[in-house]
Design an enzyme around this catalytic site. Structure first.
Site, PDB file in Angstrom:
ATOM      1  CD  GLU A 144      40.446 -18.003  51.108  1.00 39.57           C
ATOM      2  OE1 GLU A 144      40.813 -18.029  49.912  1.00 39.57           O
ATOM      3  OE2 GLU A 144      39.494 -18.674  51.531  1.00 39.57           O
ATOM      4  CD  GLU A 164      43.716 -18.503  47.395  1.00 38.59           C
ATOM      5  OE1 GLU A 164      43.558 -17.786  46.376  1.00 38.59           O
ATOM      6  OE2 GLU A 164      42.794 -19.134  47.910  1.00 38.59           O
ATOM      7  CG  MET A 202      43.023 -12.379  40.710  1.00 39.97           C
ATOM      8  SD  MET A 202      42.016 -13.903  40.826  1.00 39.97           S
ATOM      9  CE  MET A 202      41.423 -13.779  42.526  1.00 39.97           C
ATOM     10  CG  HIS A 226      38.606 -20.509  39.232  1.00 42.53           C
ATOM     11  ND1 HIS A 226      37.679 -20.066  40.141  1.00 42.53           N
ATOM     12  CD2 HIS A 226      39.651 -20.977  39.956  1.00 42.53           C
ATOM     13  CE1 HIS A 226      38.162 -20.235  41.363  1.00 42.53           C
ATOM     14  NE2 HIS A 226      39.353 -20.776  41.284  1.00 42.53           N
ATOM     15  CG  ASP A 286      35.498 -20.213  51.346  1.00 44.75           C
ATOM     16  OD1 ASP A 286      36.546 -19.727  51.815  1.00 44.75           O
ATOM     17  OD2 ASP A 286      35.483 -20.905  50.310  1.00 44.75           O
TER      18      ASP A 286
END
Lengths: 388, 388, 388, 388
Positions: free
Chosen positions: A218, A182, A89, A55, A258
């Site tokens: 995801e 996403e 990415m 990010h 996660d």
């Protein structure tokens, strides 16, 4: 086993935010020190990763000056070069700052929407500068707890406007960049718009430049809704829209865990790896996960190595599956088809219709076909458990 | 209250299989006698329904002769006329017979796929004969427990072939008929393909005649995956694809309950009714639910009346919401926007880009905007509970 | 591998209703022929099972005469003897007949409650006659969709009265029989009372003869609520209440799938098998599952063999876990404890209190302990996948 | 409406951590300023609350000196007095500090367990000093992601040792204090031990002083597992163990939302309020929830007022339910019972057994009883929606 050593060619990537996750959660303080991006890059290079994703604010603080930014980028590029890593990415953080508390591209306040767009364009520039070819959009605040407050039809239109703007920008800049959307069903918002990957697949077709836009499914996000992740990825692949993938793990029907790739959904993720490897997908295998909060700084790398190792184990099992004579014979039996029946499925014409209409089907015979799926599934379990 | 009496113009419809449900479940025998279609029609007319929908085999036994069929259809049409009911929607039963145990359009056996197609064409003819303008596809057996056995990419292609065939057939026959695809995440299969309405929205765009095909979202099916049904319907409406809707209710994350409309998800279904009424949707309000197994034959009609009544109560509350000065003032405050900010959101051009880039945003100011959502949501609760 | 051949000493059992399941579901007709109890017994003997369990009506039709019953029992005993099988567990069907549509022991109608009790006593006699030492209670209809209709406090009292009655009966008859209560969160009722195994553990302590009563946890039932089945079984074992266990599999948060043991929750079920084997549990390993609806009569036995095989594979992996030097060293490190710290945990006394209060703890030091759980979990994954 | 104005006698309480929640979440920074405990107390007094509850560190920073502590407590007591509030409940924060990352009472490290105990004793002293009569245990870190690392049987024993120690301490100190155990299925740990309220009910019976210990069920926590909260509370009440209750709201099967009471589960919470009011429960009605992250400092009080208001609305509806002649007549019909049938349910004796055995039941007649639950449930919906 040599095949379990990650190679650059495996295209394993991690986000700065994944290995840099400090172990904070809604009920607890961080348990790990800050990990500088440059240190992440070095270490990722050592363990065999191919790339690192980010990010904007993983690298550049939100209040950095232009001079700060340039210095940080210079050092980061240098670290990438030293480590032999790429940045395939990039994405924008449109969720941490309180300015985005009710959404970014879908916020009611046009000021917030405009700021989100401005921030995204700058982040696209950063990503392209670092070499990214894929740009991910995850709308962490695009949703609602109070459906009276935001119009869900309007939200879609606002999101479309933002995406169309970004597409035009990229075209005008002549960037070689594709977008990957996403989805997530909920958390941090009570309900997120575009709750599933399929929701984005549908949305993409309504954009001005649908060819530039695909999805980034995801595991954890679809598992939260109890969906079959293999089927999700299959639809994306069939539509030519699998532009990126986020690999991790998660128990169904609960908060966003996660977890380390393959630590829970062993069977489904075996089929996902098999599909990725056999479908011609050649993008990154991105691990969007983080170490347990109980790990210290070293444990983060056990986590990272584990993600790659399990992927490679499952990849090798996919090879075994293809080479296993008993499995393949069973599949051949299951998939055997009658040519006369196949012929009835010719595309529609008056002729093919007449053929189809003229056929007398024997329901009992159709029902009597042997479908030895228990046997097949047990062979898969045996294969997975290493007893074949 | 007069407004709570169902009128034909409310377009409330029921399936023969809903009021005819006999109360059997995986652990128990039927508790109610067979209800003949003609009796259902008569009673539905009495309680104010607009129409009745059906699977082919709800009306015509799977092994009926052509003569049987004609007789049954004649009597059924006569009953419809007497009752003043229409048949706005029809569909095919592709799940009860053991021939379909591993799928209909997605079965590995081309004989099954061909039989499913033949059966569907006949059912389309029946539906059109009865006046249906919408034809629903619910793939109750299109899925898998054993992902090794069926290729989920191939399954999509097979389903597409079948849909394309049916579209061509309808065009060639010059039928005025549109298709509506109905998703469900699981049950009776471990995982169904096209698990969500959004999955079908994406799929539709890949068909040869996408304009003929829309979706039929069902409350219970999206609730099973814990999704926000309002958001699901909103995406369908925004895409111009809400061709039909299945109204019922269901707790999240469990077996398919098909409960009386509005008996669980009161707040979400208020917003759904509000959206339907305000969006211009003019199709049937179809109740795809059934009475509790504990009900006897009479209780079925309590169930049916309850579905319509709760819809009308919620519809009236939607009117109150629009007319409530405090709520509207709060919404105006929440949605107030600054023209200068709006201007920054002009479609992309070099000029608009320069404007956007040139703006200095004050994040703290953006974050400080008052968003009185607790107050708004409490007003909604007050409205729903009848204390405003 | 020899260790993967089921032996009588493995105590694998199946219910008549499991191998006899005909493949019907809420949307489909049966796909398999009736399997006579005597045939089930013969085949179970051949594949290495230890015993067979039953509901009264799995063996004796609900409307059988006394003479019918005697004949059936005689033949069944003979088949058991021939096959070398025992009947370790029996239970009552209190859910199929419409008489029980709103509950058996918790029904509002005392006539239903009395009939349920009478039926249960007869079924207890049958079970004891066949040699059962464990009697299971699963209250398939004890629950509600409409909480206004049944008082959930009263329901507990009614269930307690029934259980106390049965306990007194067994004591008075001098039967050597223990009761095991089986929980399920929902399905077929919207919500079942005693939704989890823990709910029954709490309830048991309120009975007149708690020592006679334990629990029968089922994988699928706890998975439906997304609970950790290992933790469920651990609490039952710690309480000395694991009297029986139902092994199968299930994805979280959906309808009751009753899948082949170990076909989904590989990691959790590894730990469950490990706990069963290491805890001294010596009761049956009962598989309460059924073959996919797609299987024919032969496939049922593939299913049954698969259940046992996967159990034995996981049992062997539990042995490997104990013998794996790296895993054991890591566990020793994780579990290492300081004697001075242990001493602070002496039972309460003024002296121990003074010690505890006097200690200065260094929070940072406590937080800095290495907890290499990612490494440990990856070793488990490696072990499960057969790459160690 | 006067009855909707909160009174002290309503016993509404809030935690310092609820109104003091700053709006941070796993993906976002705080959106609201720190709210000092003294300010919370003042405001809670103004809006009609009865009391305020706290974790030790909500009031006293974890690293405060003894002198700091005394000063803070003095000021806080003064604020309570001024506001007319009490502190009915207190608890310990055993989850925020990294020292507790792998558990407090169940940690493998005895040093952590001892520190947790020491911290709890000090927090008990604080709670008692402030007047608390109930002490809550929520084991936010008592659980696991890696079941290989912690023994779930041992975890129960460790938790029991800690509870027994605390009970002895309270007895020795002659404190008038009861313990209430609060369950949660997961979050922040992958799986928490004692996942449901029922799990604690079972555990309590194994303590040395079970009479001192009850439960504190929370709506959101049981909703996370999709359980029926009414049934959960009913079992606690029936066992005499409802010592405290945490009221809030939550959608099923997702992250811990802690929504405003009654904002989602309208029907179930109506029955819960009805049960609380009619069961003689006279403890606090504690709201363990927080304002949406989008609220500013003022919105927190809209949130708090909304919790109380909705409770009072539902309480008034419970009164209407009792006074509604049609509903009561329907219930009387549903619950009508035959004396001869009741007589069959006498406690076990050889005589009562003979009576029961001698009765011939007519299954068809039992099955034919009218159970008008659709009608009843619709009356409840009408009542809730304010159209009766």
């Amino acid at each position: 086993m040599k095949s379990l050593q990650p190679q650059r060619s495996d295209k394993f990537t991690f986000g700065l935010w994944t290995v840099g996750n400090r172990g904070a959660d809604p009920f607890g303080l961080p348990t790990r020190p800050v990990l500088e991006p440059v240190a992440s890059v070095r270490k990722l290079g050592e363990i065999g990763a191919y790339g690192v994703n980010l990010h904007d604010n993983d690298l550049i603080p939100i209040d950095a000056t232009s001079a700060d930014r340039d210095l940080i980028v210079r050092d980061f590029k240098s670290a990438l070069k030293d480590a032999g890593l790429v940045v395939p990415m990039a994405t924008t953080n449109l969720f941490t700052d309180p300015a985005f508390s009710d959404g970014a591209f879908t916020a009611n306040d046009p000021g917030v929407r405009a700021y989100a767009l401005q921030k995204t364009l700058a982040a696209i520039d950063l990503g392209v500068d670092l070499g990214a070819r894929t740009y991910v959009f995850w709308g962490g605040r695009e949703g609602a707890e109070v459906d009276a407050a935001k119009d869900p039809v309007e939200a879609i239109k606002r999101f479309r406007d933002a995406l169309n703007y970004c597409c035009e920008y990229v075209r005008d800049q002549k960037y070689e960049l594709r977008f990957a959307l996403e989805a997530k069903p909920n958390e941090p918002r009570g309900d997120l718009y575009f709750a599933t990957t399929a929701s984005y697949l549908a949305f993409i077709e309504t954009l001005d430049h649908p060819d530039m836009v695909g999805v980034n499914p995801e595991v954890a996000h679809e598992n939260m809704a109890g969906l079959n992740f293999l089927h999700v990825v299959a639809q994306a692949i069939e539509a030519g829209k699998l532009f990126h993938i986020d690999l991790n793990d998660q128990k169904f029907g609960r908060f966003d865990q996660d977890l380390r790739f393959g630590s829970e959904s062993i069977k489904t993720l075996f089929f996902v790896v098999k599909l990725l490897e056999e479908s011609g997908y050649d993008g990154p295998r991105h691990f969007d996960a983080h170490a347990y909060r109980t790990e210290n700084a070293d444990g983060v790398w056990d986590f990272a190595r584990g993600c790659m190792r399990t992927y490679l184990i499952l990849k090798d099992k996919a090879r075994q599956f293809r080479e296993d004579a008993e499995i393949q014979a069973l599949l051949a039996e299951i998939r055997a088809s009658d040519a006369a029946d196949e012929a009835l499925l010719a595309p529609y014409s008056r002729g093919s219709l007449a053929q189809l209409r003229g056929r007398q089907f024997d329901r009992a015979r159709l029902a009597s076909r042997t479908l030895p799926y228990e046997r097949l599934d047990q062979l898969v379990i045996d294969l997975l458990l290493g007893v074949r």
